[in-house]
Design a protein around this motif. Sequence first.
Motif, mmCIF file in Angstrom:
data_model
loop_
_atom_site.group_PDB
_atom_site.id
_atom_site.type_symbol
_atom_site.label_atom_id
_atom_site.label_comp_id
_atom_site.label_asym_id
_atom_site.label_seq_id
_atom_site.Cartn_x
_atom_site.Cartn_y
_atom_site.Cartn_z
ATOM 1 N N ASP A 26 0.868 -1.181 0.000
ATOM 2 C CA ASP A 26 0.000 0.000 0.000
ATOM 3 C C ASP A 26 0.902 1.227 0.000
ATOM 4 O OD1 ASP A 26 -2.101 1.746 0.072
ATOM 5 O OD2 ASP A 26 -2.469 1.537 2.206
ATOM 6 N N LEU A 28 0.583 4.206 -1.034
ATOM 7 C CA LEU A 28 -0.078 5.406 -0.485
ATOM 8 C C LEU A 28 -1.162 4.937 0.476
ATOM 9 C CD1 LEU A 28 -0.448 7.556 -3.748
ATOM 10 C CD2 LEU A 28 1.252 7.835 -1.949
ATOM 11 N N ARG A 29 -0.853 4.898 1.807
ATOM 12 C CA ARG A 29 0.449 5.148 2.350
ATOM 13 C C ARG A 29 0.819 4.123 3.435
ATOM 14 N NH1 ARG A 29 -1.049 10.985 4.471
ATOM 15 N NH2 ARG A 29 -3.008 9.836 4.690
ATOM 16 N N ALA A 30 -0.074 3.141 3.677
ATOM 17 C CA ALA A 30 0.115 2.303 4.870
ATOM 18 C C ALA A 30 1.466 1.577 4.911
ATOM 19 C CB ALA A 30 -1.023 1.308 5.015
ATOM 20 N N GLU A 71 -6.702 6.215 10.015
ATOM 21 C CA GLU A 71 -6.969 6.974 8.776
ATOM 22 C C GLU A 71 -8.216 6.449 8.098
ATOM 23 O OE1 GLU A 71 -7.440 6.738 4.634
ATOM 24 O OE2 GLU A 71 -6.479 5.105 5.727
ATOM 25 N N GLY A 74 -8.125 9.238 3.774
ATOM 26 C CA GLY A 74 -6.949 10.102 3.691
ATOM 27 C C GLY A 74 -6.783 11.003 4.905
ATOM 28 N N ASN A 84 -2.110 8.901 8.756
ATOM 29 C CA ASN A 84 -1.273 7.857 8.187
ATOM 30 C C ASN A 84 -0.104 8.443 7.396
ATOM 31 O OD1 ASN A 84 -0.497 5.296 7.382
ATOM 32 N ND2 ASN A 84 -1.989 5.188 5.707
ATOM 33 N N THR A 103 -6.093 1.582 8.590
ATOM 34 C CA THR A 103 -6.236 2.470 7.436
ATOM 35 C C THR A 103 -7.333 1.917 6.519
ATOM 36 O OG1 THR A 103 -4.628 1.351 6.006
ATOM 37 C CG2 THR A 103 -3.744 2.964 7.567
ATOM 38 N N THR A 104 -7.715 2.704 5.530
ATOM 39 C CA THR A 104 -8.875 2.335 4.706
ATOM 40 C C THR A 104 -8.678 0.999 3.989
ATOM 41 O OG1 THR A 104 -9.144 4.707 4.303
ATOM 42 C CG2 THR A 104 -10.518 3.229 2.999
ATOM 43 N N ASN A 105 -7.531 0.826 3.343
ATOM 44 C CA ASN A 105 -7.331 -0.375 2.510
ATOM 45 C C ASN A 105 -6.116 -1.219 2.907
ATOM 46 O OD1 ASN A 105 -9.400 0.399 0.317
ATOM 47 N ND2 ASN A 105 -8.092 2.200 0.448
ATOM 48 N N GLY A 106 -5.025 -0.547 3.288
ATOM 49 C CA GLY A 106 -3.759 -1.255 3.527
ATOM 50 C C GLY A 106 -3.870 -2.312 4.607
ATOM 51 N N TRP A 149 -8.072 0.500 -3.883
ATOM 52 C CA TRP A 149 -8.893 1.475 -3.152
ATOM 53 C C TRP A 149 -10.332 0.969 -3.156
ATOM 54 C CZ3 TRP A 149 -7.698 5.376 0.061
ATOM 55 C CH2 TRP A 149 -8.751 6.128 0.534
ATOM 56 N N HIS A 208 -5.686 7.808 -6.038
ATOM 57 C CA HIS A 208 -5.466 8.101 -4.617
ATOM 58 C C HIS A 208 -4.383 9.171 -4.442
ATOM 59 C CE1 HIS A 208 -5.795 7.937 -0.416
ATOM 60 N NE2 HIS A 208 -4.615 7.394 -0.214
ATOM 61 N N LEU A 212 -4.843 12.591 -2.311
ATOM 62 C CA LEU A 212 -3.904 13.121 -1.312
ATOM 63 C C LEU A 212 -3.418 14.519 -1.699
ATOM 64 C CD1 LEU A 212 -1.857 9.880 -0.491
ATOM 65 C CD2 LEU A 212 -3.645 10.941 0.893
HETATM 66 O O1 3SL Z 1 -5.991 3.039 2.020
HETATM 67 C C1 3SL Z 1 -5.131 3.002 2.886
HETATM 68 O O2 3SL Z 1 -4.938 2.061 3.607
HETATM 69 C C2 3SL Z 1 -4.323 4.239 3.082
HETATM 70 O O3 3SL Z 1 -3.025 4.005 3.301
HETATM 71 C C3 3SL Z 1 -4.907 5.461 2.646
HETATM 72 S S1 3SL Z 1 -4.058 6.943 2.957
HETATM 73 O O4 3SL Z 1 -2.983 7.114 2.034
HETATM 74 O O5 3SL Z 1 -3.619 7.011 4.318
HETATM 75 O O6 3SL Z 1 -5.037 8.010 2.698
#
Ligand code: 3SL
Length: 248
Positions: A26, A28-30, A71, A74, A84, A103-106, A149, A208, A212
């Motif tokens: 991930d 961006l950004r995890a 997070e 974002g 994050n 975090t959302t996806n990571g 995402w 994404h 950001l």
């Molecule tokens: O989606 C995630 O897990 C993030 O890392 C999203 S963010 O970059 O922190 O917004």
Amino acid sequence: MKLFVYHTPEAVPPTGPLPDCAIAVDVLRATSTIATALNAGAAGVQAFSDLQNLLDASESWDPNHRIRIGERGGKMVEGFDLGNSPLDCTPDRVKGARIFISTTNGTRALACIQSAKTVLTAAFINRATVVRYLLQQQPETVWIVGSGWEGNFSLEDTGCAGAVVEGVLAAGAVSLDDLAGNDEAVAAVMLYRSFQNDLVSLLKHATHGQRLLGLKLYEDLEYCAQIDALGVLPIQQEPGILVKHEAF
Ligand code: 3SL
């Protein structure tokens, strides 16, 4: 060794054997944040897909030795210590601390591979250590799983998966056709090759990345676009808990 790339956690085979090694990405950004925190001396990073589970599990920790990263979309979740951003993970802040992160996806990507024998995390900034591990350990099957995402393809995660494939190829022992376990692995390396001299631009093209940028986080993009900048390898010690691999 066969490398399989999956663009999202949803694309991972739901049944059948797990790989010898699974790698969550991930950019961006995890996974950039996890690598940065461990490189800066964090004692460990515990990942949660669910915010309430994170709060419950971290409650009993000494507040002086715990950092809660939350997070969504974002932005930092209210009541958490940090959002994050990897840039917040400075040694003075994180040294010796247990990081609890959702975090959302990571963190969902990590959860979907946590039963594999070995679990690593990759981002552009620690790509070289991941490649070194694969070359040294020669796991037979490897999954590289992009976070995407919300179920959709992410340019930056597949680009980073391609950077890992390219790193293994650069050792010169195998051809792409022998190394690639699926078509996604071939596509990933082609994507990486198209942007390898300008990874910031890859991140700027990504939806994404644009999200950001809308939050004025350009410095995060610049930071996450650095290839092989950190000599740290996050490895899962027990399900959901990552530590710095001692030998890297
Ligand atoms: O989606 C995630 O897990 C993030 O890392 C999203 S963010 O970059 O922190 O917004």
